[in-house]
Design a protein around this motif. Sequence first.
Motif, short mmCIF file in Angstrom:
data_model
loop_
_atom_site.label_atom_id
_atom_site.label_comp_id
_atom_site.label_asym_id
_atom_site.label_seq_id
_atom_site.Cartn_x
_atom_site.Cartn_y
_atom_site.Cartn_z
N ALA A 113 0.83 -1.20 0.00
CA ALA A 113 0.00 0.00 0.00
C ALA A 113 0.87 1.26 0.00
O ALA A 113 0.57 2.23 -0.70
CB ALA A 113 -0.93 0.00 1.21
N LYS A 116 2.31 1.72 -3.48
CA LYS A 116 1.32 2.23 -4.43
C LYS A 116 1.10 3.73 -4.26
O LYS A 116 1.09 4.48 -5.24
CB LYS A 116 -0.01 1.49 -4.24
CG LYS A 116 -0.02 0.06 -4.73
CD LYS A 116 -1.38 -0.58 -4.48
CE LYS A 116 -1.41 -2.03 -4.97
NZ LYS A 116 -2.74 -2.66 -4.71
N ILE A 317 -6.04 4.36 -1.13
CA ILE A 317 -4.97 3.36 -1.08
C ILE A 317 -4.63 2.98 0.35
O ILE A 317 -4.50 1.80 0.69
CB ILE A 317 -3.70 3.88 -1.79
CG1 ILE A 317 -4.01 4.22 -3.25
CG2 ILE A 317 -2.58 2.84 -1.74
CD1 ILE A 317 -2.86 4.87 -3.99
N LEU A 318 -4.48 3.99 1.22
CA LEU A 318 -4.06 3.72 2.59
C LEU A 318 -5.21 3.36 3.52
O LEU A 318 -4.98 2.80 4.59
CB LEU A 318 -3.31 4.93 3.16
CG LEU A 318 -1.97 5.30 2.53
CD1 LEU A 318 -1.28 6.38 3.34
CD2 LEU A 318 -1.05 4.10 2.38
#
Length: 342
Positions: A113, A116, A317-318
């Motif tokens: 993650a 990304k 994403i996170l």
Amino acid sequence: MPTIQSRLVELPIKEKQEARKKALELIRNTYGNIPYPGEAVLEEGIWKVPIIARYPRVLVNEAENIPEKVRFMVFEDLGRIEIFANNGKIKEKPTYWQLQSSIKDELELIQTAVWKALVKVGANKFSNLPLSEHMHTPIGDVLSQLLINNTLDLEVDLGMLNEEDRTKYVHNIENLQFVGLVRRIGDIVEPDNALIEIERQSDTVSQALSNSLAYFFEKGYEHIGTIKQVLGPHLIVTGSIYQRAIEYGEVVFLKTKSIEDIVRSLYPSQPQKIFKLPRYLVQCASVGLIEKKIVAGENVWCGKEKIFRGIMDEEEILGPIRGFINRGVSSAATMVAASSGQ
């Protein structure tokens, strides 16, 4: 004699506290002090107890080389212990290695993650890394072929390759299709709208390649495996610095030795990566991904505040890993309590 006999006979388990206590005993004897049992649930005569871990991350003050604080990453449902309610016997439990593998998967999920988010936020800077570092990868090959020769014929241009390499190129072409850089008609691959526009706005072919890579990094961050092939150690190095910042909650610096340890763990059979580490660090700093500082006469490396803030804002994403990180600062006493399952 009756006392000895009673210890050999498993007793029924009627309360969830009893089931959890039995699960905790099994966990301590089998898996160590980090995992602990979750809430027991009774289903069809079976107590089902999830295994949870509060995985400690010791954050070291690199300037003084001493532990400064401890945070716990909470990993839930790593496995399950099942206990017969009528006689207290264990019906099912994961092996030690299965549990370790589950923890490893969660740690890799966090790392991925971070990579990304970093690739998405730092796309333009990554694309400006020295061309020779990623020129040999399939992504660079395909984009260069299209920018120079306009089309790529899978049968003709890839016909001399072995099956493994051909499959790799086709997979990368599919990733480029996903973000709209190329389109495929039968065996012919040609620039799609995004690459055509990038080429139109670029003054040189090398600039077009750099800009198309940046576009792929930003739009195609989900294809992190492919991007890792392109960026290699540069992603590992910068990712380690920003992951530490995310765990810490602010930009912090790492000594070269700390980064060495991380690179060594990810490239255990490639000692040349350690020898090349100073070059990777200098190159990443030269494009503004990280910066070098001097603390107590020693070179240290830290992330850029703007990139760090950008990463922290990548909620899509996170978001899935926020529950794992920054769970608060823990004292030594808290760590002991957690390891006992309390």
